[in-house]
Enzyme design. Structure first.
Site, PDB file in Angstrom:
ATOM      1  N   ASN A 284      13.537 -15.177  12.432  1.00  0.00           N
ATOM      2  CA  ASN A 284      14.363 -16.090  11.642  1.00  0.00           C
ATOM      3  C   ASN A 284      14.361 -17.524  12.157  1.00  0.00           C
ATOM      4  OD1 ASN A 284      15.237 -14.497   9.474  1.00  0.00           O
ATOM      5  ND2 ASN A 284      16.570 -13.359  10.843  1.00  0.00           N
TER       6      ASN A 284
ATOM      7  N   GLU B 242      11.971  -6.076  15.567  1.00  0.00           N
ATOM      8  CA  GLU B 242      12.072  -7.129  16.573  1.00  0.00           C
ATOM      9  C   GLU B 242      13.074  -6.652  17.628  1.00  0.00           C
ATOM     10  OE1 GLU B 242      12.227 -11.986  16.253  1.00  0.00           O
ATOM     11  OE2 GLU B 242      13.622 -10.837  15.023  1.00  0.00           O
TER      12      GLU B 242
ATOM     13  N   HIS C 283      16.204  -5.344  15.561  1.00  0.00           N
ATOM     14  CA  HIS C 283      16.229  -6.047  14.284  1.00  0.00           C
ATOM     15  C   HIS C 283      15.162  -5.479  13.347  1.00  0.00           C
ATOM     16  CE1 HIS C 283      15.541 -10.076  11.980  1.00  0.00           C
ATOM     17  NE2 HIS C 283      16.296  -9.234  11.280  1.00  0.00           N
TER      18      HIS C 283
ATOM     19  N   SER D 207      20.344 -10.465  12.902  1.00  0.00           N
ATOM     20  CA  SER D 207      19.138 -11.243  12.653  1.00  0.00           C
ATOM     21  C   SER D 207      19.150 -12.582  13.372  1.00  0.00           C
ATOM     22  CB  SER D 207      18.962 -11.468  11.143  1.00  0.00           C
ATOM     23  OG  SER D 207      20.115 -12.063  10.593  1.00  0.00           O
TER      24      SER D 207
END
Length: 296
Positions: A189, A151, A139, A118
């Site tokens: 993130n 992702e 991800h 992440s």
């Protein structure tokens, strides 16, 4: 048929294995011991049962999906026939680098090596292999069977061909892939975790309580879950690890983790996984119950 290997049978790993198997791919699920694998398979079984109850799968579908899963406690054995490996181990840099060294050694030379990291640099991970052009970030979001986003992170050396193959494969899984470049935290993130950190700072500075902060974000910003509840769900240790990657990688003080978050992780208050974070998770109901420390 594409053979898939998934490293790690925890929350993300079993979810990723579930989705691949549901879409017809044979999956080798790999973890360090059989009890961990058994727990992962049990979780997949329960999640499939929910789909059967909802009518999106039949009992025969469930049996077929579970039949596509094979477990291994050896990376060498589990990846020897893999066309794609998806690593979903703990968010720890050295652990992931060691895993990718093994994958590079034991997976077929033409296999794509993906990481569900992440926040950790795909370029850094790829650099420990002899096939950096075949290393990519994939991800998934939690819970994997439900969330639509993947992702897709291109490392510095990731090839166009590999990127397009992973984008197309993600679509085959019923997901919506979004291509991003390899910078700390990627997109998801880099935006989400600093927001969570700011919510923790708001609590730490006495701006408002846990429930009040989460209520403002749910009702005022239409978030389905408040940032402190979400932090518990993600795992406070994972949030802290991501913030440290952002802080070190970008060198900006705004990413420095809140001291309250650091103390909670040090004390083992990690959220849902430990039974307590900002909320208590041991009472056996779906009701939100504040952790005793944060009750007025």
């Amino acid at each position: 048929m594409l053979n898939v290997a998934v490293i790690g049978s925890g929350t993300m790993g079993n979810g990723i294995a579930h989705v691949f198997a549901q879409h017809g791919f044979p999956v080798a699920l790999i973890d360090i011991n059989q009890p961990a694998l058994d727990k992962g398979l049990a979780t997949i079984g329960k999640n499939l049962d929910r789909q059967v109850v909802k009518g999106s799968l039949t009992d025969a579908d469930k049996t077929a999906i579970l039949g596509r899963l094979t477990t291994y406690t050896s990376i060498a054995e589990g990846v020897k026939s893999a066309d794609l490996v998806v690593e979903a181990a703990t968010e720890n840099v050295e652990l992931k680098l060691n895993i990718f060294r093994e994958l590079d050694q034991y997976a077929p030379a033409d296999a794509i090596l993906a990481s569900n990291t992440s926040s950790i640099s795909i370029t850094k991970i790829a650099a420990v292999t002899k096939r950096p052009e075949k290393v990519i970030g994939m991800h998934f979001m939690n819970p994997v069977p439900v969330m639509k986003l993947v992702e897709v992170i291109r490392g510095y050396a990731t090839s166009d061909e590999v990127t397009q193959r992973i984008m197309e494969l993600s679509r085959q899984l019923g997901k919506t892939p979004t291509e991003v470049n390899d910078y700390p935290g990627f997109v998801a993130n880099r935006i989400l975790v600093p927001m969570i950190n700011e919510a923790i700072y708001s609590l730490y500075d006495g701006v408002a309580g846990v429930e009040e902060i989460d209520t403002v974000m749910k009702l005022g910003m239409a978030h389905p879950m408040g940032p402190l509840q979400l932090a518990d769900f993600i795992g406070l240790d994972v949030c802290l690890a991501i913030l440290r990657v952002l802080h070190e990688g970008l060198g900006n003080q705004k990413y420095a983790p809140c001291p309250l978050l650091v103390n909670m992780v040090t004390a083992g208050r990690l959220g849902v996984k430990s039974g307590e974070g900002f909320y208590s998770w041991t009472h056996g109901t779906k009701d939100l119950v504040l952790a005793e420390r944060f009750r007025k």
